[in-house]
Write a protein that holds these residues in place. Structure first.
Motif, short mmCIF file in Angstrom:
data_model
loop_
_atom_site.label_atom_id
_atom_site.label_comp_id
_atom_site.label_asym_id
_atom_site.label_seq_id
_atom_site.Cartn_x
_atom_site.Cartn_y
_atom_site.Cartn_z
N ASP A 102 2.55 1.79 -3.44
CA ASP A 102 1.60 2.33 -4.42
C ASP A 102 1.35 3.81 -4.18
O ASP A 102 1.34 4.62 -5.13
N TRP A 143 0.84 -1.20 0.00
CA TRP A 143 0.00 0.00 0.00
C TRP A 143 0.87 1.25 0.00
O TRP A 143 0.64 2.19 -0.76
N GLU A 162 4.37 5.96 -5.22
CA GLU A 162 4.44 6.13 -6.68
C GLU A 162 3.42 7.17 -7.14
O GLU A 162 3.72 8.02 -7.99
N ARG A 163 2.22 7.13 -6.58
CA ARG A 163 1.19 8.11 -6.92
C ARG A 163 1.63 9.53 -6.53
O ARG A 163 1.45 10.47 -7.30
#
Length: 251
Positions: free
Chosen positions: A35, A32, A38-39
Motif C-alpha cells: 500500500d 502495508w 503504491e502511494r
C-alpha cells in the motif's frame, strides 16, 4: 534511478509508524508495504505511471515482501526498533562527526543493541564490506605507510589476520551509539537484494572494543590527513570507476 531511495523511504515510513512496527505477521506487513509503495509511486508520478516504472515497482514490491518475512521473524524474536533515520553527532579527537543511522534496534529482554544499515546492492558479509584481508603477495598501497592505522590485526574464521579498512560506516555508527548510550551495539546490514537469498539481516558477529578502537584510530588519521591537506600520492588500483563508460573502451 530513485529505486534505492524509495526503498529507504518506505522502510523509514515503516519505522515511524508505531502500529506497523509491531507487526509480527508477515502477510500484514507485506500488505502495508504494498500500500505504501503504491502511494509513494503515485506521489512521484501523476496520471499514468510509465511501464518501466511499473516493472521496477513490481520488483520492489517483491523485495519488500521478502523483507516483511524477515522483519516479522525479528520482531517475534524480541527485537524492537528504537529509532530510524536519526542524526547522531559524536566526537573523534578534536573533530565532531555527524552520522544519520538508518535504524537502531534493541532486544526486549536482553537490552542488546544493533545498528542497522539498509543495502539494496550486493554484499558478502558485514566484515567483508568494511575490511579487506592483506595477503602475502599483495603490496600495501603507495599512499598508505606501513604503520598507518588503516591496517587492523583481527581474527577471521578463527585465524589471526591483518586487514585494511576500506569502509568505516558501521563502526562509526557503533561509535556514535556507544558515546550516547554507553552500550556497544552489533553492526548489521539489512540486505534488500534482488533475490530471496539477498534479503537478509547480516550481523558482524564478534565485533568488539578492539575493532571499535582500530576503526576510531583509522577515522582520526583520515580526518588529520584531510585537515593537513594531504591528498597525495593517489591510490593505485580502483575497485570501481564511475566514469569508465565515458571513454567507450578507450584508455
Amino acid at each position: 534511478r530513485d529505486f534505492g531511495n524509495i526503498a529507504h523511504d518506505l522502510l523509514e515510513r515503516w519505522g515511524n509508524d508505531p502500529e506497523a512496527r509491531e507487526f509480527t505477521r508477515a502477510d500484514a506487513l507485506e500488505a502495508w508495504f504494498a500500500d505504501q509503495l503504491e502511494r509513494r509511486v503515485g506521489e512521484i508520478f501523476s496520471g499514468r505511471v510509465p511501464m518501466a516504472v511499473r516493472i521496477q515497482a513490481a520488483a520492489l514490491r517483491q523485495r519488500l515482501g521478502w523483507v516483511a518475512q524477515i522483519q516479522a521473524c525479528l520482531r517475534a524474536e524480541g527485537w524492537e526498533t528504537m529509532e530510524v533515520e536519526q542524526e547522531h553527532v559524536f566526537e573523534i579527537g578534536d573533530s565532531r562527526v555527524r552520522a544519520r543511522i538508518d535504524r537502531i534496534d534493541r532486544h526486549r529482554e536482553t537490552g542488546a543493541l544493533r545498528v542497522i544499515d539498509y543495502k539494496t546492492g550486493k554484499f558478502d558479509s558485514v566484515e567483508g564490506y568494511h575490511l579487506v584481508k592483506c595477503i602475502s603477495r599483495s603490496a600495501a598501497p603507495a599512499h598508505l605507510p606501513g604503520d598507518s592505522p588503516v591496517f587492523h590485526d583481527t581474527v577471521i574464521k578463527s585465524k589471526p589476520a591483518t586487514c585494511r579498512w576500506v569502509n568505516l560506516q558501521l563502526p562509526m555508527y557503533a561509535m556514535a551509539v556507544k558515546q550516547r548510550l554507553g552500550v556497544l551495539p552489533e553492526p548489521c546490514i539489512f540486505g534488500v537484494g534482488a533475490t530471496r537469498a539477498g534479503v537478509r539481516l547480516s550481523a558482524w558477529q564478534g565485533f568488539g572494543e578492539r575493532d571499535l578502537e582500530s576503526a576510531g584510530a583509522c577515522t582520526a588519521w583520515v580526518i588529520d590527513q584531510i585537515a593537513a591537506g594531504v591528498f597525495w600520492p593517489p591510490a593505485g588500483a580502483r575497485s570501481y570507476d564511475d566514469f569508465a563508460s565515458l571513454a567507450a573502451g578507450r584508455p
